[in-house]
Design an enzyme around this catalytic site. Structure first.
Site, PDB file in Angstrom:
ATOM      1  N   LYS A 195       0.841  -1.202   0.000  1.00 33.11           N
ATOM      2  CA  LYS A 195       0.000   0.000   0.000  1.00 33.11           C
ATOM      3  C   LYS A 195       0.876   1.253   0.000  1.00 33.11           C
ATOM      4  O   LYS A 195       1.642   1.480   0.936  1.00 33.11           O
ATOM      5  CB  LYS A 195      -0.887   0.042   1.245  1.00 33.11           C
ATOM      6  CG  LYS A 195      -1.878   1.202   1.162  1.00 33.11           C
ATOM      7  CD  LYS A 195      -2.560   1.511   2.469  1.00 33.11           C
ATOM      8  CE  LYS A 195      -1.861   2.565   3.276  1.00 33.11           C
ATOM      9  NZ  LYS A 195      -1.831   3.905   2.680  1.00 33.11           N
ATOM     10  N   GLU A 269      10.817   0.629   9.590  1.00 37.37           N
ATOM     11  CA  GLU A 269      11.756   1.725   9.283  1.00 37.37           C
ATOM     12  C   GLU A 269      11.029   3.001   9.659  1.00 37.37           C
ATOM     13  O   GLU A 269      10.097   3.422   8.968  1.00 37.37           O
ATOM     14  CB  GLU A 269      12.096   1.727   7.789  1.00 37.37           C
ATOM     15  CG  GLU A 269      12.825   0.483   7.301  1.00 37.37           C
ATOM     16  CD  GLU A 269      14.294   0.476   7.689  1.00 37.37           C
ATOM     17  OE1 GLU A 269      14.799   1.502   8.175  1.00 37.37           O
ATOM     18  OE2 GLU A 269      14.931  -0.578   7.529  1.00 37.37           O
ATOM     19  N   CYS A 303      13.633  10.788   6.340  1.00 38.12           N
ATOM     20  CA  CYS A 303      13.734  10.207   7.686  1.00 38.12           C
ATOM     21  C   CYS A 303      15.112  10.432   8.287  1.00 38.12           C
ATOM     22  O   CYS A 303      15.261  10.618   9.480  1.00 38.12           O
ATOM     23  CB  CYS A 303      13.439   8.722   7.608  1.00 38.12           C
ATOM     24  SG  CYS A 303      14.375   7.899   6.315  1.00 38.12           S
ATOM     25  N   GLU A 400      10.723  14.899  15.656  1.00 39.91           N
ATOM     26  CA  GLU A 400      10.889  14.916  14.200  1.00 39.91           C
ATOM     27  C   GLU A 400       9.896  15.905  13.583  1.00 39.91           C
ATOM     28  O   GLU A 400       8.693  15.803  13.811  1.00 39.91           O
ATOM     29  CB  GLU A 400      10.626  13.514  13.636  1.00 39.91           C
ATOM     30  CG  GLU A 400      10.884  13.432  12.151  1.00 39.91           C
ATOM     31  CD  GLU A 400      10.568  12.057  11.564  1.00 39.91           C
ATOM     32  OE1 GLU A 400       9.502  11.505  11.878  1.00 39.91           O
ATOM     33  OE2 GLU A 400      11.394  11.553  10.786  1.00 39.91           O
TER      34      GLU A 400
HETATM   35  P1  NAD Z   1       2.757   7.543   8.523  1.00 39.72           P
HETATM   36  O1  NAD Z   1       3.207   6.629   9.596  1.00 39.72           O
HETATM   37  O2  NAD Z   1       1.711   8.532   8.842  1.00 39.72           O
HETATM   38  O3  NAD Z   1       2.207   6.713   7.281  1.00 39.72           O
HETATM   39  C1  NAD Z   1       2.984   5.728   6.640  1.00 39.72           C
HETATM   40  C2  NAD Z   1       2.059   4.750   5.967  1.00 39.72           C
HETATM   41  O4  NAD Z   1       1.327   4.054   6.971  1.00 39.72           O
HETATM   42  C3  NAD Z   1       1.016   5.375   5.042  1.00 39.72           C
HETATM   43  O5  NAD Z   1       0.881   4.550   3.911  1.00 39.72           O
HETATM   44  C4  NAD Z   1      -0.251   5.353   5.885  1.00 39.72           C
HETATM   45  O6  NAD Z   1      -1.433   5.300   5.134  1.00 39.72           O
HETATM   46  C5  NAD Z   1      -0.068   4.064   6.668  1.00 39.72           C
HETATM   47  N1  NAD Z   1      -0.785   3.981   7.941  1.00 39.72           N
HETATM   48  C6  NAD Z   1      -1.285   4.979   8.702  1.00 39.72           C
HETATM   49  N2  NAD Z   1      -1.870   4.478   9.813  1.00 39.72           N
HETATM   50  C7  NAD Z   1      -1.722   3.129   9.759  1.00 39.72           C
HETATM   51  C8  NAD Z   1      -2.092   2.047  10.624  1.00 39.72           C
HETATM   52  N3  NAD Z   1      -2.704   2.267  11.769  1.00 39.72           N
HETATM   53  N4  NAD Z   1      -1.757   0.798  10.259  1.00 39.72           N
HETATM   54  C9  NAD Z   1      -1.093   0.565   9.109  1.00 39.72           C
HETATM   55  N5  NAD Z   1      -0.739   1.538   8.252  1.00 39.72           N
HETATM   56  C10 NAD Z   1      -1.038   2.805   8.565  1.00 39.72           C
HETATM   57  O7  NAD Z   1       4.091   8.229   7.978  1.00 39.72           O
HETATM   58  P2  NAD Z   1       4.218   9.308   6.824  1.00 39.72           P
HETATM   59  O8  NAD Z   1       3.758  10.610   7.376  1.00 39.72           O
HETATM   60  O9  NAD Z   1       3.606   8.803   5.560  1.00 39.72           O
HETATM   61  O10 NAD Z   1       5.796   9.316   6.579  1.00 39.72           O
HETATM   62  C11 NAD Z   1       6.656  10.064   7.312  1.00 39.72           C
HETATM   63  C12 NAD Z   1       7.361   9.211   8.347  1.00 39.72           C
HETATM   64  O11 NAD Z   1       8.043   8.125   7.717  1.00 39.72           O
HETATM   65  C13 NAD Z   1       8.445   9.979   9.071  1.00 39.72           C
HETATM   66  O12 NAD Z   1       8.360   9.707  10.447  1.00 39.72           O
HETATM   67  C14 NAD Z   1       9.731   9.415   8.497  1.00 39.72           C
HETATM   68  O13 NAD Z   1      10.848   9.546   9.317  1.00 39.72           O
HETATM   69  C15 NAD Z   1       9.360   8.006   8.221  1.00 39.72           C
HETATM   70  N6  NAD Z   1      10.252   7.392   7.235  1.00 39.72           N
HETATM   71  C16 NAD Z   1      11.197   6.489   7.644  1.00 39.72           C
HETATM   72  C17 NAD Z   1      12.082   5.914   6.729  1.00 39.72           C
HETATM   73  C18 NAD Z   1      13.127   4.944   7.163  1.00 39.72           C
HETATM   74  O14 NAD Z   1      13.707   4.289   6.304  1.00 39.72           O
HETATM   75  N7  NAD Z   1      13.383   4.796   8.452  1.00 39.72           N
HETATM   76  C19 NAD Z   1      11.989   6.253   5.381  1.00 39.72           C
HETATM   77  C20 NAD Z   1      11.030   7.172   4.984  1.00 39.72           C
HETATM   78  C21 NAD Z   1      10.159   7.727   5.920  1.00 39.72           C
END
Ligand code: NAD
Length: 490
Positions: A195, A269, A303, A400
């Protein structure tokens, strides 16, 4: 696309650049996208769609299906069937051929992918063209190479696949994150339900078209779009064997709780709050450029962004002066312009989050300095921002922000900076700028961070593992390590 007047991009000190927009005339976006399940386009069972919007002008690009738990179940069934009947039985060499084909097709359509990535996500075309799309193709190439060599990757062990992988990804590197997830899973013989994030589904849906074109057996990769509830339906599905999640630490914790007590394997991640450290013996100009790249690259939607800067006291004035000068020259604006350094913030929600932190930073007593550039009236924008006189306790230092905001602190000794840099719940990455190799080795062993860059920043390679300590995650993606979460040793 309508031809625009060749207005000069004006910015500080009277320098001007002529506009250099990338054309979007060649891209083909459907008005409406269904779900990609079992190799076919399937309408969402509840008939729900949501808009995907260009964050640079708030115009709708397309409508995307919102998958329900019922749709996710259909996708998992398709993945299970493909796993049992085709993919788990196929030789590694045959699997590798498909993965190579996907890599080559991404290269062939690189321009189309980068334009859509910039339109849908707001990142500068220079980045999607030079970073996101080539790295995504490289990831597929790299893991295609492992598909028939798993016995050499793990000598004397019998390598088996895990089954159906459920994968959920964020919006900051949409195609690249899809590649990080899909390529190792395919190479090791697993099938997939993935997804993309709700604000950036379009390149994943274009990838679905490309996967169809590649002839990959039906159901091996299923792409379901939707919001958090769709992600949760994947995580909670009883027939999913492995969860790979990239996103916020908050959602990572929800997922960990949801799968506790099940047999599901997991990699998480998550977020970061990286320290970038400049010692007095560093090549200062090079370091300043690296700091700028570390935090303003991709609007700080990274991230591993170097969002905390630690400067040794003796060079503080020089570094701050150079940082201020440099942010004045950064071009903020149209992501489709090849001159642009900082594009649009990905969504209104994310812009509101960033604004909240700017307010808190000032309230907590830090000194805010922003570029004097102008920003477009429509769309979501944030000027590159420095916070000086910050303290360890400030929220802008602890949490963050995920935006183009840099919090600057000083230090005197090596021990002091190690202690300060490690004083965070996160541990994804860090940067060290110094002329002394011994300092680099000392810091890399003491920093609690998964990646430590030395005299450079934000460098990625498919052969290098990536992942965090502490609340930045569990497990590694990339490199040989990235195969492990998708393997069961028999
Ligand atoms: P998010 O956690 O809000 O969403 C990530 C994904 O999870 C989306 O597809 C969202 O629809 C889905 N999601 C939301 N609630 C969920 C649930 N309860 N169960 C399952 N899936 C759910 O994050 P974001 O705002 O899209 O991305 C930013 C974050 O991602 C930042 O914290 C960033 O640091 C992190 N990030 C980490 C890495 C890494 O490699 N460590 C890489 C990129 C981004």
């Amino acid at each position: 696309m309508a031809k625009k007047k060749n207005k000069k991009l004006e910015f500080n000190k009277g320098w001007t650049y002529s506009e250099a927009p990338e054309s979007s005339g060649h891209i083909d976006l459907k008005k409406k996208y269904d779900l990609f399940i079992g190799g076919k386009w399937v309408k969402p069972s509840k008939g729900k769609y949501f808009d995907s919007v260009n964050p640079a002008n708030e115009e709708k690009l397309s409508e995307v299906a919102h998958a329900s738990a019922q749709d996710v179940d259909l996708a998992v069934k398709a993945a299970r069937q493909a796993y049992d009947n085709v993919w788990s039985k196929m030789s590694g060499a045959e699997r590798g051929k498909y993965i190579y084909r996907i890599a080559r097709l991404i290269q062939e359509r690189a321009r189309e992918f980068s334009v859509i990535e910039s339109l849908d996500g707001g990142k500068p075309i220079r980045e999607s063209r030079d970073v996101d799309v080539p790295l995504a193709a490289n990831h597929f190439f790299y893991y295609a190479g492992w598909a028939d060599k798993l016995e050499y990757a793990f000598p004397n062990r019998k390598v088996g696949s895990v089954g159906v992988a459920g994968q959920v990804i964020p919006w900051n590197f949409p195609l690249l994150m899809a590649a990080w997830k899909i390529a190792p899973a395919l190479a090791t013989g697993n099938t997939i339900v993935i997804k993309p994030a709700e604000t950036t589904s379009l390149t994943a849906l274009k990838l679905a078209e490309l996967i169809q074109e590649s002839g990959l057996p039906e159901g091996v990769v299923n792409i379901v779009t939707g919001e958090g509830d769709t992600g949760a339906a994947i995580v909670n599905h009883p027939d999913v064997d492995k969860i790979a999640f990239t996103g916020s630490t908050g959602v990572g914790k929800i997922i960990q709780k949801a799968i506790a007590g099940t047999n599901k394997k997991v990699t998480l991640e998550l977020g970061g709050k990286a320290a970038n450290i400049i010692f007095e013996d560093a090549p200062i100009n090079q370091a300043v450029e690296g700091i700028i790249n570390g935090i303003f690259f991709n609007q700080g939607h990274v991230c591993c962004a170097g969002s905390r800067l630690f400067v040794q006291e003796s060079v503080y004035d020089e570094v701050v002066r150079k940082l201020k000068d440099r942010i004045e020259t950064l071009i903020v604006g149209d992501p489709m312009d090849k001159n642009t350094d900082i594009g649009a913030i990905n969504s209104k929600e994310q812009l509101n989050t960033i604004k909240k932190y700017l307010k808190w930073g000032k309230e907590d007593g830090a000194e805010m300095h922003q570029s004097s550039c102008s920003i477009p009236k429509k769309g979501y924008w944030c000027k590159p921002t420095l916070f000086l006189n910050t303290a360890q306790s400030h929220r802008i230092v602890q949490e963050e922000i995920f935006g183009p905001v840099l919090a600057v602190q000083t230090f005197r000794t090596v021990d002091e900076v190690i202690q300060k840099a490690n004083n965070t719940p996160y541990g994804l990455s860090a940067g060290v700028w110094t002329d002394k190799g011994s300092k680099i080795f000392n810091l890399t062993t003491k920093m609690r961070a998964g990646v430590v860059w030395a005299n450079t920043y934000n460098k990625f390679d498919p052969a290098s593992p990536f992942g965090g300590y502490k609340e930045s995650g569990i497990g590694r993606e990339g490199g040989l390590h990235g195969l492990l979460p998708y393997i069961n040793f028999n």
